[in-house]
Design an enzyme around this catalytic site. Sequence first.
Site, PDB file in Angstrom:
ATOM      1  N   CYS A 119      31.035  28.797  36.846  1.00  0.00           N
ATOM      2  CA  CYS A 119      30.824  30.227  37.051  1.00  0.00           C
ATOM      3  C   CYS A 119      31.899  31.085  36.402  1.00  0.00           C
ATOM      4  O   CYS A 119      32.840  30.587  35.804  1.00  0.00           O
ATOM      5  CB  CYS A 119      30.631  30.513  38.539  1.00  0.00           C
ATOM      6  SG  CYS A 119      29.043  29.862  39.129  1.00  0.00           S
ATOM      7  N   LYS A 121      34.688  33.098  36.074  1.00  0.00           N
ATOM      8  CA  LYS A 121      36.077  33.105  35.613  1.00  0.00           C
ATOM      9  C   LYS A 121      36.605  31.723  35.302  1.00  0.00           C
ATOM     10  O   LYS A 121      37.640  31.584  34.659  1.00  0.00           O
ATOM     11  CB  LYS A 121      36.982  33.778  36.663  1.00  0.00           C
ATOM     12  CG  LYS A 121      36.497  35.143  37.119  1.00  0.00           C
ATOM     13  CD  LYS A 121      36.122  36.046  35.967  1.00  0.00           C
ATOM     14  CE  LYS A 121      35.344  37.252  36.412  1.00  0.00           C
ATOM     15  NZ  LYS A 121      34.065  36.969  37.028  1.00  0.00           N
ATOM     16  N   GLU A 442      33.376  44.380  39.392  1.00  0.00           N
ATOM     17  CA  GLU A 442      32.045  44.541  38.818  1.00  0.00           C
ATOM     18  C   GLU A 442      31.256  45.549  39.643  1.00  0.00           C
ATOM     19  O   GLU A 442      31.429  45.642  40.855  1.00  0.00           O
ATOM     20  CB  GLU A 442      31.308  43.207  38.802  1.00  0.00           C
ATOM     21  CG  GLU A 442      31.861  42.228  37.792  1.00  0.00           C
ATOM     22  CD  GLU A 442      31.048  40.961  37.688  1.00  0.00           C
ATOM     23  OE1 GLU A 442      31.254  40.232  36.705  1.00  0.00           O
ATOM     24  OE2 GLU A 442      30.220  40.690  38.583  1.00  0.00           O
ATOM     25  N   SER A 468      28.586  43.351  36.141  1.00  0.00           N
ATOM     26  CA  SER A 468      28.056  42.004  36.197  1.00  0.00           C
ATOM     27  C   SER A 468      27.167  41.768  34.990  1.00  0.00           C
ATOM     28  O   SER A 468      26.569  42.703  34.445  1.00  0.00           O
ATOM     29  CB  SER A 468      27.239  41.829  37.479  1.00  0.00           C
ATOM     30  OG  SER A 468      26.425  40.679  37.408  1.00  0.00           O
TER      31      SER A 468
END
Length: 561
Positions: A119, A121, A442, A468
């Site tokens: 995912c 990061k 985000e 996002s």
Amino acid sequence: MRSDLVKEGINRSPHRSLFHALGLTREEIQKPLVGIVSSHNEIVPGHINLDKIVEAVKLGVAMAGGTPLVFPAIAVCDGIAMGHIGMKYSLATRDLIADSTEAVAMAHQFDALVMVPNCDKNVPGLLMAAARLNVPTIFVSGGPMLAGRVKGKKTSLSSMFEAVGVYNAGNMTEEEVDEYEMRACATCGSCSGMYTANSMNCLTEALGMGLKGNGTIPAVYSERIKLAKRAGMQIMELFKDDIRPRDVMTEKAFMNALTVDMALGCSTNSMLHLPAIANEVGIDLDLEIANQISKKTPNLCHLAPAGNTYVEDLNEAGGVYAVMKELDKKKLLYTDLITVTGKTVGENIKNSINYDHDVIRPIENPYSETGGIAILKGNLAPDTAVIKRSAVLPEMMKHSGPARVFESEEETIEAIEAGKIVKGDVIIIRYEGPKGGPGMREMLGPTSAIMGMGLGSSVALITDGRFSGATRGACIGHVSPEAAVGGNIALVKEGDIINIDIDNNKLEIDVSDEELENRRKEWKPKEPSIKTGYLARYAAMVSSGNKGAILEIPCLDKSKG
């Protein structure tokens, strides 16, 4: 071998005793030590299956003659962190991931590394670590979710967020929202559209750091396990041939990644992560080059949220390599670059086929002649701002309207849901940048509310925060300089006319330079919202969004000796 520093000679007898304490045999200790960085946990849907991926990697390493040793990396689910204080920590974990991986790898002197992220990061964080460490490294992700299905149609997390806005507009029942809730995220894996996680996993292939299918083979497919085994075996070939991340992640490789980014229509977050990764190999990736690449790179894919196809569809159509093969028809890629396959880009994509022209448009018939992301500049963003051009409706490519100014995401959502935003408005959300947030949250909540309330064709949103990958619409982020350091976005007043011209890469406030200067004299820095802990340290060191929100090392004051 690098690991000889911790295991060879009489002086390393104490060290070897600790390896024996791990249950390793003398034979295992003598082999190359391969660190496997596992991002597995039980809170992130994209990471819940990584234990199986790691076990497959371990088997591949052992089969090829190495000794696999697993250590962890943290991970945050951006969807669960969305819309509250938790999102302040999301981007900030990228540096924790890179730093902690560097620390463990250096402390134990691994000969090679296999990175297992999925995912948002974790992928860039581990690519940053790989660049720093520069030992043979390969990536294998956990793979994307399958799309959900509601009333016979494919759907995803972005539809789930927008359903809340539709409900608040009175156009959906609570029972219908519940149906979305139960069906939108159908399996484990990274969320099923071309959101940030899948963008970065696909770009890992384009960079040359992952095997074919790294970005697209669904998490629940057995082929994903096979891919992990192949990655485990391939790392031993990279070790033998001494092929390292800095051999692969060259300046030309980043140009390839930006080109594929434009063709795929990736998340705007790639405009944070690619410069940060490049920085680790000593490359200054000026974001304005993205516009130069965009001008000559057709947009070939409209994956969710830009369209109605998903990463599983991209996989069936031939994956990232098929997109690259289309781009190579117009010689838009550097094909002589070495990759972790041990072969060049050209050799990798030579036999790739585009099996579905509805998912991957042929380069002769693109969605647009220009790429999926645009970099904007003007007196509202003197450095840069970023927008996902491919997810903007045609009528919003050029827009002027009055500024509606908010100091936080929460204030904005409250105003949207209360019906205080009307057609033509330009929402400004400031003090949400890397320093001001801190953490550059985000803004999927506000953007989804806009779409759900039926305002997507008439309202724009501008922020020094970010969006996002699930965001669609006229949503401009990463405005630099940010409000917290006195950027012009801090000087905007309610009702100022904002002019957006995406085709011409312009973002302007209709206020004279003289007036902006007068406002600047009256401006005072906002008191930091967080003064202790990791985020306070992060805010003190983080750079502007246009530089990738990297952590900068403070210069020593040489005048003090």
